[in-house]
Write an enzyme that holds these catalytic residues in place. Structure first.
Site, PDB file in Angstrom:
ATOM      1  N   GLU A  79       0.838  -1.212   0.000  1.00  0.00           N
ATOM      2  CA  GLU A  79       0.000   0.000   0.000  1.00  0.00           C
ATOM      3  C   GLU A  79       0.870   1.258   0.000  1.00  0.00           C
ATOM      4  O   GLU A  79       0.813   2.088   0.908  1.00  0.00           O
ATOM      5  CB  GLU A  79      -0.952  -0.012   1.196  1.00  0.00           C
ATOM      6  CG  GLU A  79      -1.951  -1.159   1.123  1.00  0.00           C
ATOM      7  CD  GLU A  79      -3.070  -1.045   2.148  1.00  0.00           C
ATOM      8  OE1 GLU A  79      -2.858  -0.420   3.195  1.00  0.00           O
ATOM      9  OE2 GLU A  79      -4.167  -1.577   1.886  1.00  0.00           O
ATOM     10  N   GLU A 124      -5.515  -8.250  -0.924  1.00  0.00           N
ATOM     11  CA  GLU A 124      -6.165  -8.021   0.378  1.00  0.00           C
ATOM     12  C   GLU A 124      -7.620  -7.674   0.146  1.00  0.00           C
ATOM     13  O   GLU A 124      -7.936  -6.803  -0.658  1.00  0.00           O
ATOM     14  CB  GLU A 124      -5.536  -6.843   1.136  1.00  0.00           C
ATOM     15  CG  GLU A 124      -4.249  -7.143   1.827  1.00  0.00           C
ATOM     16  CD  GLU A 124      -3.776  -5.978   2.708  1.00  0.00           C
ATOM     17  OE1 GLU A 124      -4.618  -5.287   3.324  1.00  0.00           O
ATOM     18  OE2 GLU A 124      -2.554  -5.769   2.753  1.00  0.00           O
TER      19      GLU A 124
HETATM   20  C1  BG6 Z   1      -4.378  -2.745   4.796  1.00  0.00           C
HETATM   21  C2  BG6 Z   1      -3.034  -3.197   5.279  1.00  0.00           C
HETATM   22  O1  BG6 Z   1      -4.366  -1.378   4.933  1.00  0.00           O
HETATM   23  O2  BG6 Z   1      -5.515  -3.077   5.478  1.00  0.00           O
HETATM   24  C3  BG6 Z   1      -3.057  -4.234   6.371  1.00  0.00           C
HETATM   25  O3  BG6 Z   1      -2.186  -3.585   4.245  1.00  0.00           O
HETATM   26  C4  BG6 Z   1      -4.244  -3.966   7.279  1.00  0.00           C
HETATM   27  O4  BG6 Z   1      -1.831  -4.215   7.013  1.00  0.00           O
HETATM   28  C5  BG6 Z   1      -5.516  -4.081   6.467  1.00  0.00           C
HETATM   29  O5  BG6 Z   1      -4.276  -4.775   8.396  1.00  0.00           O
HETATM   30  C6  BG6 Z   1      -6.804  -3.969   7.261  1.00  0.00           C
HETATM   31  O6  BG6 Z   1      -6.776  -2.839   8.064  1.00  0.00           O
HETATM   32  P1  BG6 Z   1      -7.046  -2.911   9.636  1.00  0.00           P
HETATM   33  O7  BG6 Z   1      -6.795  -1.551  10.109  1.00  0.00           O
HETATM   34  O8  BG6 Z   1      -8.450  -3.344   9.775  1.00  0.00           O
HETATM   35  O9  BG6 Z   1      -6.094  -3.911  10.156  1.00  0.00           O
END
Ligand code: BG6
Length: 476
Positions: free
Chosen positions: A182, A374
């Site tokens: 990201e 993701e």
């Molecule tokens: C993304 C990241 O921003 O979202 C992860 O690459 C992160 O590291 C994921 O954990 C989800 O966000 P959060 O804040 O719910 O953990």
């Protein structure tokens, strides 16, 4: 059950990252990294944003990354669970400070190399392809304190040396690589994203865009080195994705949405197309930023990536009147609240069609294969009386997003694979909570660090197993 629209070699799996899963923050010769300094609780946000300097650990604070979910000691059990679900790919990251505890050494730490070799061999044993991020929200603290992290051009050499060490040490075990997780989050969460800490009154935009230039150079050089070390290596960039919708069809709102999209896509425009986009000059001028570049930089940037990876949790929304007071952050990037979609318990919009829109936009723009690395729903889970977790809400979120990805494939978008986020519960990046869970596997640990760390399969575990076995045809 209808026929699968997913290609036969589509990679199905899940994602974790060292900074939120490994723990063992001082074992195996590892040095301190930025994530180790980010506490749970009231100061978390200020530290993440680089507004509060945190160079020493405090005894009165809890640091969730120090134990994470103890993946460092439990990776065999965890990878076996992934194999049981049928994973063909597992995304994780290497903790830079495990290989280079200070960051500026010439030789990597042998214990760090040995650990990741074991992890990747374990994947190989189960027929799982590792997809490895070189830098996922962690920079060795020594580089932050001594050099000011990515504001300093010396970081390019430190990072490329680290990257080369990885490509050489794990050659034959890893072929799919991502440079920076990201990368656009550098603008929104500068310390957790890039190890940047600001002085009072400093021109922050100047620092951030200069740091961005250094990361872009480092990413391009790493891509080049990966190809030199082994021509079979495939390297991707990684965007915190989610298109901006205009709040209305008022032309000013449409323009605001376009500008917001560009702010994020700026990085990927460079990494995927090999040069700064045409709008750069004006964008930087309006922000009062002057980029320091050296002769040869444009040549370096031509080393573009092989594929474009991205995260998608939610779409975003912008208007000409958007400001600090009427917007809030879902996955760090500020957005207006879209009244046409539902939101998660943490206020992140739920918009599967937004995924199809984002994927089509990205392929139209880059013409390179996409990899959705993701996606998922952060939610609270409760055990029922039978001691099981019926996470139908998670199944429903994932089902709709996988359907949207299938639609994008039918639209003509080439997609290499899908790794849902936090396939085993882990520490939340934004809040530091364990209770914001994404996994198919529950981890017994709470927000204060209590619990046995035992793993338990959730209902979604068996659902995803079926999805993978049918190559995405059976989503029931
Ligand atoms: C993304 C990241 O921003 O979202 C992860 O690459 C992160 O590291 C994921 O954990 C989800 O966000 P959060 O804040 O719910 O953990």
């Amino acid at each position: 059950m209808s026929a699968s629209v997913f290609p036969a070699d589509f990679l199905w799996g899940g994602a974790l990252a060292a900074n939120q899963a490994e723990g063992a923050y001082r074992e195996g010769g590892k040095g301190l990294s930025t994530i180790d300094m980010i506490p749970h609780g009231a100061h978390r946000l200020a530290v993440k944003l680089g507004q509060e300097q945190r160079f020493t650990l405090r005894e009165d604070e809890f640091y969730p990354s120090h134990v994470g979910i103890d993946f460092y000691h439990r990776y065999k059990e965890d990878i076996a669970l992934m194999a049981e679900m049928g994973f063909s790919v597992f995304r994780t990251s290497i903790a830079w400070s495990r290989l280079f505890p200070r960051g500026d050494e010439t030789q990597p730490n042998a214990q760090g190399i040995a650990f990741y070799r074991d992890v990747f061999r374990e994947c190989q044993k189960h027929g799982i392809e590792p997809l490895v991020t070189l830098c996922h929200f962690d920079v060795p603290m020594h580089l932050v304190q001594e050099y000011g992290s990515w504001r300093n051009r010396k970081m390019v050499a430190f990072f490329t040396h680290y990257a080369r060490s990885c490509f050489e040490a794990f050659d034959g075990l890893v072929k799919y690589w991502l440079t920076f997780n990201e990368i656009n989050i550098l603008l929104h969460s500068p310390f957790s994203g890039a190890g940047l800490v600001f002085e009072d009154g400093e021109h922050q935009e100047q620092v951030k865009y200069q740091a961005a230039h250094h990361e872009l150079l480092a990413s391009a050089l790493a891509t080049k080195i990966a190809h030199e070390v082994n021509p079979h290596n495939q390297v991707g960039c990684m965007l915190a994705g989610g298109s901006f919708y205009p709040w209305s069809c008022k032309p000013e709102d449409v323009w605001a949405a376009l500008e917001k999209d560009r702010e994020n896509l700026f990085f990927i425009d460079v990494q995927a197309r090999g040069a700064y986009p045409a709008y750069t000059q004006r964008l930087l001028r309006e922000k009062g930023v002057t980029l320091e570049m050296q002769p040869g930089d444009s040549e370096i940037l031509k080393n573009s990536v092989d594929f474009v990876s991205f995260s998608y949790y939610a779409s975003r929304c912008a208007s000409a009147e958007m400001n600090e007071h009427n917007s809030s952050a879902a996955n760090v990037v500020k957005s207006l609240k879209n009244p046409h979609i539902l939101a998660s318990e943490w206020g992140w919009g739920i918009d599967p069609l937004g995924l199809r829109i984002t994927m089509n936009m990205m392929y139209d723009r880059y013409q390179k294969p996409l990899f959705l690395v993701e996606n998922g729903l952060g939610a609270k889970d409760e055990f029922n009386q039978q001691g099981e977790i019926d996470d139908d809400y998670r199944i429903s979120y994932l089902r709709e997003h996988i359907k949207a990805m299938a639609d994008a494939i039918e639209d003509g978008v080439p997609v290499m694979g899908y790794t849902s986020w936090g396939c085993i519960d882990l520490v939340s990046a934004s809040t530091g909570e364990m209770s914001k869970r994404y996994g198919f596997v529950h981890v017994d640990r709470d927000d204060q660090g209590n619990g046995t760390l035992a793993r338990t399969r959730k209902k979604s575990f068996y659902w995803y197993q079926k999805v993978i076995a049918s190559n995405g045809a059976d989503l029931t």
